[in-house]
Design a protein around this motif. Structure first.
Motif, PDB file in Angstrom:
ATOM      1  N   ASN A  31      18.632  21.550  -8.649  1.00  0.00           N
ATOM      2  CA  ASN A  31      17.945  21.606  -9.830  1.00  0.00           C
ATOM      3  C   ASN A  31      16.840  20.469  -9.618  1.00  0.00           C
ATOM      4  OD1 ASN A  31      19.318  19.351 -10.084  1.00  0.00           O
ATOM      5  ND2 ASN A  31      19.927  19.706 -12.205  1.00  0.00           N
ATOM      6  N   ALA A  32      16.690  19.723  -8.505  1.00  0.00           N
ATOM      7  CA  ALA A  32      15.511  18.684  -8.381  1.00  0.00           C
ATOM      8  C   ALA A  32      14.488  19.459  -7.408  1.00  0.00           C
ATOM      9  CB  ALA A  32      16.177  17.538  -7.629  1.00  0.00           C
ATOM     10  N   SER A  33      13.406  20.238  -8.317  1.00  0.00           N
ATOM     11  CA  SER A  33      12.387  20.856  -7.680  1.00  0.00           C
ATOM     12  C   SER A  33      11.452  19.718  -6.702  1.00  0.00           C
ATOM     13  CB  SER A  33      11.553  21.325  -8.789  1.00  0.00           C
ATOM     14  OG  SER A  33      10.385  21.976  -8.115  1.00  0.00           O
ATOM     15  N   ARG A  34      11.147  20.040  -5.680  1.00  0.00           N
ATOM     16  CA  ARG A  34      10.104  19.170  -4.812  1.00  0.00           C
ATOM     17  C   ARG A  34       9.111  19.973  -4.236  1.00  0.00           C
ATOM     18  NH1 ARG A  34      15.391  18.350  -3.404  1.00  0.00           N
ATOM     19  NH2 ARG A  34      14.989  19.652  -1.430  1.00  0.00           N
ATOM     20  N   ILE A 217      11.693  10.660  -0.437  1.00  0.00           N
ATOM     21  CA  ILE A 217      11.764  10.003  -1.794  1.00  0.00           C
ATOM     22  C   ILE A 217      10.493  10.455  -2.753  1.00  0.00           C
ATOM     23  CG2 ILE A 217      12.120   7.729  -2.842  1.00  0.00           C
ATOM     24  CD1 ILE A 217      13.288   6.614  -0.246  1.00  0.00           C
ATOM     25  N   GLN A 218       9.402  10.196  -2.356  1.00  0.00           N
ATOM     26  CA  GLN A 218       8.240  10.610  -3.121  1.00  0.00           C
ATOM     27  C   GLN A 218       8.501  12.041  -3.542  1.00  0.00           C
ATOM     28  OE1 GLN A 218       4.406  10.194  -1.434  1.00  0.00           O
ATOM     29  NE2 GLN A 218       3.393  11.045  -3.211  1.00  0.00           N
ATOM     30  N   ASN A 219       8.598  12.985  -2.543  1.00  0.00           N
ATOM     31  CA  ASN A 219       8.967  14.543  -2.861  1.00  0.00           C
ATOM     32  C   ASN A 219       9.927  14.710  -3.958  1.00  0.00           C
ATOM     33  OD1 ASN A 219       6.351  15.213  -1.644  1.00  0.00           O
ATOM     34  ND2 ASN A 219       7.825  15.729   0.312  1.00  0.00           N
ATOM     35  N   HIS A 220      10.966  13.958  -3.798  1.00  0.00           N
ATOM     36  CA  HIS A 220      12.083  14.176  -4.539  1.00  0.00           C
ATOM     37  C   HIS A 220      12.071  13.531  -5.826  1.00  0.00           C
ATOM     38  CE1 HIS A 220      16.318  14.170  -5.801  1.00  0.00           C
ATOM     39  NE2 HIS A 220      16.509  12.800  -6.074  1.00  0.00           N
ATOM     40  N   TYR A 221      11.220  12.469  -6.212  1.00  0.00           N
ATOM     41  CA  TYR A 221      11.167  11.911  -7.478  1.00  0.00           C
ATOM     42  C   TYR A 221       9.715  12.435  -8.130  1.00  0.00           C
ATOM     43  CZ  TYR A 221      15.312   9.282  -7.206  1.00  0.00           C
ATOM     44  OH  TYR A 221      16.594   8.753  -7.289  1.00  0.00           O
ATOM     45  N   LEU A 222       9.110  13.115  -7.159  1.00  0.00           N
ATOM     46  CA  LEU A 222       7.746  13.806  -7.913  1.00  0.00           C
ATOM     47  C   LEU A 222       6.819  12.387  -8.590  1.00  0.00           C
ATOM     48  CD1 LEU A 222       8.905  16.966  -9.477  1.00  0.00           C
ATOM     49  CD2 LEU A 222       7.934  16.642  -7.092  1.00  0.00           C
TER      50      LEU A 222
END
Length: 267
Positions: A31-34, A217-222
């Motif tokens: 559910n963590a959209s990246r 990490i940037q992509n994971h947390y947007l």
């Protein structure tokens, strides 16, 4: 993907692996959209570099003594936590990233940490300020991450999962040993050594230091790069992340590891 009660491990790495199989690899919950790395915007902002303060006093030498469970040191720690959170907010930080060796833990695993007594000794060298600050950051809504060069791709003939512990499993063990479960499980973990996964030319000129870690990490947390801060003991990595990734970064003293004064004095 797996999401039931396990720590988050950031997305699968795109660089080629030297080993044929990684052990105990976990993935980010589905559910963590990246967005893809190619689509991720990059910031040209370059926060000012910081100068490490090597003269901090080791908290283990504090002369304060307990007084019915309420010491001056406890009060000072509470103040440091509040001041650290306030400073992070002032700098617009949303994601707090820690290196593992010589930052979270005041010892280096060197890609060859044995299980048993050596592992127990390593776990005992946890930096107290990390243990105090991480739960407060989680409670206040900050995202947390670990960016380490310890990598399961370094397993080989002499260093095997049966005798040694590396990468994701080592980070998981450190976090689970010292943090409440809900805090430990909230971390995004990138355990990646570019030199263990790529040839020298590709690594040196393309994905050196912790650029890959920062992208994942940037992509994971947007978030935007300038909304992330990295605490690391290695000056070239700190400088590279500031200049090439656009994140905020602070060098901690490798003699003592992470301290909350690194936030207050250097960020």
């Amino acid at each position: 993907t797996e999401s039931s009660g396990k720590l988050q491990i950031c997305p699968a790495f795109t660089a080629p692996k030297k080993t044929t199989e990684l052990h105990h690899r976990q993935t980010v919950p589905s559910n963590a959209s990246r967005p893809s790395l190619q689509q991720q915007p990059q910031s040209n902002k370059s926060p000012a570099t910081t100068t490490p303060n090597m003269s901090s006093t080791d908290p283990s030498t504090s002369s304060e003594t307990p007084n019915n469970g309420n010491t001056t040191q406890d009060k000072s720690d509470d103040d440091l936590v509040k001041q650290s959170i306030q400073r992070l907010r002032e700098r617009g930080i949303k994601v707090v990233i820690f290196d593992m060796d010589l930052t979270i833990v005041n010892q280096h695993s060197r890609g060859s940490l044995r299980r048993g007594d050596p592992l127990e000794a390593f776990l005992s060298r946890i930096c107290p300020d990390f243990v105090k600050l991480a739960p407060a950051l989680h409670k206040e809504g900050f995202h947390l991450a670990v960016a380490t060069h310890s990598d399961e791709a370094e397993y080989g003939r002499r260093i095997t999962p049966a005798t040694h512990i590396l990468g994701d499993e080592l980070v998981n063990t450190v976090l689970q040993q010292h943090l409440p479960p809900e805090v430990a499980e909230s971390f995004c973990i990138v355990a990646f050594n570019p030199f263990a996964r790529s040839n020298f030319f590709v690594t040196y000129f393309g994905d050196w230091a912790k650029r890959h870690h920062m992208k994942l990490i940037q992509n994971h947390y947007l978030v935007q790069p300038q909304e992330m801060v990295l605490f690391d003991d290695t000056r070239p990595i700190v400088r590279d992340c500031i200049r090439k990734c656009g994140v905020q970064a602070v060098q901690v003293s490798p003699l003592v590891g992470f301290r909350m004064t690194d936030i207050l004095d250097k960020l």
